[in-house]
Motif scaffolding. Structure first.
Motif, PDB file in Angstrom:
ATOM      1  N   TYR A 155      -6.661  -7.277  40.832  1.00  0.00           N
ATOM      2  CA  TYR A 155      -5.153  -7.139  41.377  1.00  0.00           C
ATOM      3  C   TYR A 155      -4.174  -7.997  40.847  1.00  0.00           C
ATOM      4  O   TYR A 155      -2.896  -7.893  40.609  1.00  0.00           O
ATOM      5  CB  TYR A 155      -4.857  -6.966  42.902  1.00  0.00           C
ATOM      6  N   ALA A 189      -5.815  -9.398  51.922  1.00  0.00           N
ATOM      7  CA  ALA A 189      -4.536  -8.682  52.187  1.00  0.00           C
ATOM      8  C   ALA A 189      -3.520  -9.674  52.315  1.00  0.00           C
ATOM      9  O   ALA A 189      -2.498  -9.655  51.314  1.00  0.00           O
ATOM     10  CB  ALA A 189      -4.609  -7.822  53.148  1.00  0.00           C
ATOM     11  N   TYR A 208       6.633  -2.891  46.295  1.00  0.00           N
ATOM     12  CA  TYR A 208       5.336  -2.788  45.364  1.00  0.00           C
ATOM     13  C   TYR A 208       4.120  -3.030  45.694  1.00  0.00           C
ATOM     14  O   TYR A 208       3.031  -2.498  45.670  1.00  0.00           O
ATOM     15  CB  TYR A 208       5.658  -3.433  43.871  1.00  0.00           C
ATOM     16  N   THR A 209       3.995  -4.326  46.478  1.00  0.00           N
ATOM     17  CA  THR A 209       2.756  -4.593  47.080  1.00  0.00           C
ATOM     18  C   THR A 209       2.195  -3.964  47.982  1.00  0.00           C
ATOM     19  O   THR A 209       0.973  -3.444  48.055  1.00  0.00           O
ATOM     20  CB  THR A 209       2.891  -6.204  47.743  1.00  0.00           C
ATOM     21  N   GLY A 210       3.158  -3.245  49.046  1.00  0.00           N
ATOM     22  CA  GLY A 210       2.677  -2.410  50.099  1.00  0.00           C
ATOM     23  C   GLY A 210       2.048  -1.250  49.532  1.00  0.00           C
ATOM     24  O   GLY A 210       1.068  -0.608  49.657  1.00  0.00           O
ATOM     25  N   LEU A 211       2.700  -0.911  48.269  1.00  0.00           N
ATOM     26  CA  LEU A 211       2.380   0.642  47.565  1.00  0.00           C
ATOM     27  C   LEU A 211       0.956   0.181  46.993  1.00  0.00           C
ATOM     28  O   LEU A 211      -0.077   1.176  46.891  1.00  0.00           O
ATOM     29  CB  LEU A 211       3.238   0.967  46.502  1.00  0.00           C
ATOM     30  N   LEU A 213      -1.400  -1.787  48.083  1.00  0.00           N
ATOM     31  CA  LEU A 213      -2.396  -1.899  49.232  1.00  0.00           C
ATOM     32  C   LEU A 213      -2.630  -0.565  49.706  1.00  0.00           C
ATOM     33  O   LEU A 213      -3.790   0.063  49.706  1.00  0.00           O
ATOM     34  CB  LEU A 213      -1.930  -2.573  50.277  1.00  0.00           C
ATOM     35  N   SER A 214      -1.619   0.517  49.749  1.00  0.00           N
ATOM     36  CA  SER A 214      -2.043   1.756  50.137  1.00  0.00           C
ATOM     37  C   SER A 214      -2.829   2.548  49.075  1.00  0.00           C
ATOM     38  O   SER A 214      -3.754   3.191  49.435  1.00  0.00           O
ATOM     39  CB  SER A 214      -0.437   2.685  50.270  1.00  0.00           C
ATOM     40  N   ALA A 215      -2.604   2.326  47.791  1.00  0.00           N
ATOM     41  CA  ALA A 215      -3.131   2.819  46.550  1.00  0.00           C
ATOM     42  C   ALA A 215      -4.649   2.490  46.743  1.00  0.00           C
ATOM     43  O   ALA A 215      -5.592   3.428  46.464  1.00  0.00           O
ATOM     44  CB  ALA A 215      -2.579   2.798  45.273  1.00  0.00           C
ATOM     45  N   LEU A 217      -6.346   1.678  49.347  1.00  0.00           N
ATOM     46  CA  LEU A 217      -6.968   2.338  50.498  1.00  0.00           C
ATOM     47  C   LEU A 217      -7.190   3.864  50.448  1.00  0.00           C
ATOM     48  O   LEU A 217      -7.980   4.575  51.221  1.00  0.00           O
ATOM     49  CB  LEU A 217      -6.053   2.435  51.853  1.00  0.00           C
ATOM     50  N   ILE A 218      -6.257   4.674  49.755  1.00  0.00           N
ATOM     51  CA  ILE A 218      -6.430   6.296  49.471  1.00  0.00           C
ATOM     52  C   ILE A 218      -7.722   6.774  49.324  1.00  0.00           C
ATOM     53  O   ILE A 218      -8.231   7.572  49.854  1.00  0.00           O
ATOM     54  CB  ILE A 218      -5.241   6.832  48.710  1.00  0.00           C
ATOM     55  N   MET A 221     -10.527   6.026  51.854  1.00  0.00           N
ATOM     56  CA  MET A 221     -10.282   6.895  52.967  1.00  0.00           C
ATOM     57  C   MET A 221     -10.759   8.208  52.777  1.00  0.00           C
ATOM     58  O   MET A 221     -11.207   9.098  53.698  1.00  0.00           O
ATOM     59  CB  MET A 221      -8.813   6.672  53.425  1.00  0.00           C
TER      60      MET A 221
END
Length: 544
Positions: A155, A189, A208-211, A213-215, A217-218, A221
């Motif tokens: 990352y 995180a 951007y950092t939040g996105l 982290l979401s990517a 996890l996708i 999940m």
């Protein structure tokens, strides 16, 4: 004193080498092969051995993707490989390849950020200690953890291709052990939100950092949802997975053992039947799903402050390491720059909180502890070697860092002493089993030391035997056992032989007692084969 100070300053400031990935990969291939050869690679627990046997077909006769703890997507890939090339031990080979790629990636990524030779030396020492530990105790949880850390480390690299590889590695880690991957992400995180390389200067960077982290996890999940739906689509497997989740929650729960201190007043289930569950040989026909659900509910209603005693237990188990990590975090607290102070402090805080949360209803096993501390140690190493400017802080921090490593080293030394004995016992146990022909047998608890076998030859060993092993413990109620062992009555009527350590006689006597209580059959024991430490027995009806 002044000369010593200048000497330390010069040593700590010496520039490190430029590390390319081909160099890191080639170096780690040599390290892995050497350690695996000199230290005799072995699995840490028999869980991996049984999942290997399921995937290779050594357990049921045909390769299967239902690996229970590992995602079905990874299981389908293993099944395909075993179907195409059954002579290769793919379960072990893939883990070995993942170790090589992950450790080499971590060494490469962090060496690019650590500019001093001293920092690179500390990094190499950490990775060598971890690789040595994982070679002696090959395990799917720690494999997932190191793969997840390799993915998350990318990352910090610039370029989309690096981030795509990082996403792929984290996805693979989540397939191998979802909980271990999430534990690593939980510790990592904060540093991703407060990067070591610079402050979050704008809402755009924060978004951007939040996105990102979401990517991350996708895919894990979605894979988890697929795994759940595959098992729920088949009624037998759905029942088993529900059963095994509750059973695991009981076996791993420190409060479960305390039930046996309540005496005969416990009304939810018979304590002797629960004792068999605690000894990993429960009767599937007696302890059904609803029964163990009720037992779990009786544990869940325990006051929260009673459960806090479990937090104290895990802290005491790792107190030396925790003190070292705490002192390291306190040194970070004295720094003025919020960039790495907040990231490092929050990572240390989450490390403690996550493991404390796990300990409320489960045992913090060493492999779980290692999965959480690996990302924290990597974060602290970067802070020590790249951002602290005062020599005394670098020296003191490095000392505490080495003391933390020392605890892992001592655990590794102890484990290797155990593994050496397990290798010897596993050979003797297989020789004892070879005396039996055309029959089924089940290990009593952990009496059969499967983890002592060569992980590259497990399938060939079991396919060469003239007997079939029936697993218990987490394999209780598994559809692969249906029609083979559906209750303890089958131990008597089929019969099914029992492989056990001689010191486990009290457990066997409790099984006999429960057979008499539940099926009104009095039994006696016959020894089929034995050596100095182990024996194979059969439970027979007592003749009138």
């Amino acid at each position: 004193m002044k000369k010593l100070f200048l000497c330390c300053k010069k040593l700590l400031a010496r520039k490190g080498i430029v590390v390319t990935y081909p160099f890191a990969l080639g170096m780690w291939i040599l390290i892995f092969v050497f350690l695996a050869w000199i230290l005799s690679i072995r699995f840490e627990t028999n869980d991996d051995v049984v999942m290997l046997m399921i995937s290779s077909g050594a357990y049921s006769g045909a390769p299967d993707y239902h690996l229970v703890f590992i995602n079905v997507i990874y299981g389908i890939m293993l099944k395909a490989l075993y179907t195409i090339l059954p002579s290769m031990e793919w379960y072990t080979i893939l883990f070995g390849l993942l170790h090589v790629f992950s450790f080499s990636l971590i060494f490469w990524v962090y060496s690019r950020r650590i500019v001093t030779a001293f920092g690179q030396l500390l990094l190499l020492l950490l990775l060598l200690v971890l690789q040595t530990r994982f070679i002696g105790g090959f395990q799917f949880t720690t494999t997932a953890a190191i793969v997840a850390c390799a993915g998350l480390s990318l990352y910090f690299e610039r370029g989309r291709s690096y981030k795509y590889v990082g996403l792929l590695l984290f996805f693979i880690a989540s397939l191998i052990r979802f909980e271990a991957a999430m534990l690593c992400l939980g510790v990592y995180a904060p540093v991703m939100m407060f990067p070591l390389s610079g402050r979050i200067r704008s809402k755009r960077q924060f978004l951007y950092t939040g996105l990102a982290l979401s990517a991350i996890l996708i895919l894990p999940m979605l894979a988890k949802i697929v795994d759940v739906q595959v098992y729920r689509h088949e009624p037998e497997w759905k029942y088993y997975m529900d059963y095994n989740q509750i059973r695991g929650a009981l076996n791993d729960n420190p409060n479960f053992i305390k039930l046996f201190e309540t005496g005969p007043n416990y009304s939810v289930a018979d304590l002797n039947d629960l004792k068999n569950l605690a000894d990993f040989i429960a009767d599937p026909a007696i302890l059904k799903l609803q029964t163990i659900v009720d037992v779990k509910k009786s544990l869940d209603i325990k006051p929260f402050f009673d459960k806090l005693q479990n937090v104290k237990t895990w802290i005491c188990s790792y107190i030396y390491t925790i003190v070292c990590v705490l002192l390291l975090v306190l040194l970070l607290l004295s720094e003025k720059m919020a960039t790495y102070r907040w990231g490092g402090l929050l990572s240390g805080f989450l490390f403690f909180i996550l493991l404390s949360w796990v300990s409320l209803n489960a045992t913090v096993k060493e492999r779980v502890f290692l999965s959480a501390i690996i990302p924290l140690m990597l974060i602290i190493l970067l802070i020590i070697t790249c951002y602290q400017k005062k020599i005394w802080k670098v020296v003191v921090s490095s000392i505490f860092y080495l003391l933390t490593l020392h605890t892992i080293i001592m655990q590794t030394v102890d484990m290797y002493a155990v593994k050496k004995e397990q290798r010897r016992l596993a050979i003797e146990q297989i020789d004892l089993i070879r005396r039996c022909v055309d029959c089924n047998f089940t290990p009593l608890g952990a009496g059969l030391i499967l983890e002592g076998l060569n992980p590259f030859g497990v399938t060939s060993v079991f396919k060469s035997l003239n007997v079939k092993m029936i697993g218990n413990g987490w394999m209780t109620q598994i559809p692969l056992n249906h029609g083979v062992m559906d209750s303890h009555l089958d131990l008597v009527e089929k019969p099914i032989l029992i492989f056990m350590a001689k010191v486990s006689k009290p457990v066997l006597h409790n099984i006999q007692y429960c057979i008499n209580k539940n099926y009104q059959i009095e039994t006696t024991l016959d020894v089929v084969a034995e050596d100095e430490l182990f024996e194979i027995v059969v439970i027979k009806k007592k003749s009138i």
